[in-house]
Structure formats: C-alpha cells, structure tokens
Design a protein around this motif. Structure first.
Motif, PDB file in Angstrom:
ATOM      1  N   ARG A  80       0.860  -1.182   0.000  1.00  0.00           N
ATOM      2  CA  ARG A  80       0.000   0.000   0.000  1.00  0.00           C
ATOM      3  C   ARG A  80       0.895   1.229   0.000  1.00  0.00           C
ATOM      4  O   ARG A  80       1.783   1.364   0.840  1.00  0.00           O
ATOM      5  CB  ARG A  80      -0.903  -0.007   1.237  1.00  0.00           C
ATOM      6  CG  ARG A  80      -2.023   1.008   1.189  1.00  0.00           C
ATOM      7  CD  ARG A  80      -3.076   0.715   2.252  1.00  0.00           C
ATOM      8  NE  ARG A  80      -2.507   0.537   3.577  1.00  0.00           N
ATOM      9  CZ  ARG A  80      -2.313   1.529   4.444  1.00  0.00           C
ATOM     10  NH1 ARG A  80      -2.640   2.765   4.142  1.00  0.00           N
ATOM     11  NH2 ARG A  80      -1.795   1.274   5.639  1.00  0.00           N
ATOM     12  N   ASP A 109       2.311  -2.241   4.623  1.00  0.00           N
ATOM     13  CA  ASP A 109       1.451  -3.428   4.480  1.00  0.00           C
ATOM     14  C   ASP A 109       1.925  -4.342   3.348  1.00  0.00           C
ATOM     15  O   ASP A 109       1.115  -4.900   2.603  1.00  0.00           O
ATOM     16  CB  ASP A 109      -0.010  -3.023   4.259  1.00  0.00           C
ATOM     17  CG  ASP A 109      -0.542  -2.143   5.378  1.00  0.00           C
ATOM     18  OD1 ASP A 109      -0.205  -2.419   6.547  1.00  0.00           O
ATOM     19  OD2 ASP A 109      -1.256  -1.169   5.091  1.00  0.00           O
ATOM     20  N   GLN A 111       3.041  -7.516   1.501  1.00  0.00           N
ATOM     21  CA  GLN A 111       2.797  -8.948   1.646  1.00  0.00           C
ATOM     22  C   GLN A 111       3.385  -9.665   0.443  1.00  0.00           C
ATOM     23  O   GLN A 111       3.038  -9.339  -0.696  1.00  0.00           O
ATOM     24  CB  GLN A 111       1.301  -9.237   1.739  1.00  0.00           C
ATOM     25  CG  GLN A 111       0.642  -8.619   2.958  1.00  0.00           C
ATOM     26  CD  GLN A 111      -0.833  -8.914   3.001  1.00  0.00           C
ATOM     27  OE1 GLN A 111      -1.248 -10.058   2.963  1.00  0.00           O
ATOM     28  NE2 GLN A 111      -1.640  -7.865   3.068  1.00  0.00           N
TER      29      GLN A 111
END
Length: 145
Positions: A80, A109, A111
């Motif tokens: 993000r 964030d 991942q």
C-alpha cells in the motif's frame, strides 16, 4: 468461502527492477523512487524483466537480499502506498533507500506471495487485468482492502 474484491480502479501495478523488488518484499526498503508523483492506494509489486546489476554490488542491497531468489517477470507481492513526497532541498533524505532527484513512494502493508504470478508490467502505474488480480489474491485469502 471466496474473497470478494472491490470493483473499479482500486489497485494498480508497479513494475520494479530486481533487486529492488526483493528489497521491498524483505520489509527493509520502504521507499520506492519514481520520477513523478503517484496516488496512494494498493499496488501489485511486479518484478520487471531486467535486473539492475550495478545495484547488486551496493552493500545495503547485498545485505538486504542475501539468500533470496531474484525472480523476474512476475507479480511477487502487494503493498500500500501511504504517501508520496519529495524531500525539501538541503534536508536529509527520509530513508537510506531514497534518492534526492525522485518522488518517494512510502510503502506499507507489504505482503509477499507464496508463489510468483507471471505477468507483463509496463512503465508508470498500470491497470492489472481482473484475471491477474484474481490469481494474486487467491494466494492471500486473509487480505481485506
């Protein structure tokens, strides 16, 4: 139960040469440098086809990516963008990964996908096909935008 993703223009792709993509996925590199500002929001982290070979010799990069495979031509994760800024002239850089002559995308964030998803990227922000988005998020069942 299948994941229901938002409709519309909520996610973009960003193509980044290796080893920079892997440095982001490790969590160490939280700034991505770009020539123009980007909007905030979710992005697919796409490792481009080319590797920035001189970067492999930089101590910061070498320490960060040690023992990682440098996959190219695939989406490897998501992140993000929480902010986009330039550091004021004469001020210290916001990160050891930041360049003075660039816009700094602040990434959070992050991942990593369990498996790379082969894909073609492009310069600048790009809109991923729905099928690609579906393949990525099949691997992230706990994701909630």
């Amino acid at each position: 139960m299948s994941l229901t993703l938002p409709e519309g223009d909520w996610i973009r792709g960003i193509s980044i040469r290796q080893p920079w993509t892997t440095a982001i996925l490790t969590g160490a590199k939280t700034i991505e440098n770009r020539p123009r500002p980007w909007r905030t929001g979710w992005v697919l982290l796409h490792a481009g086809q080319q590797t920035d070979k001189p970067a492999l010799r930089l101590p910061l990069v070498a320490r960060t990516i040690r023992d990682h495979r440098l996959v190219t031509g695939a989406v490897l994760g998501i992140a993000r963008i929480t902010d986009c800024h330039q550091d004021p002239e004469g001020a210290p850089l916001c990160s050891p990964w930041a360049r003075m002559d660039a816009w700094h995308l602040e990434l959070a964030d992050v991942q990593e996908l369990p498996l790379p998803v082969p894909a073609r990227g492009q310069l600048g922000p790009w809109k991923p096909a729905p099928g690609l988005v579906g393949q990525v998020f099949q691997q992230l069942p706990g994701f909630r935008p």
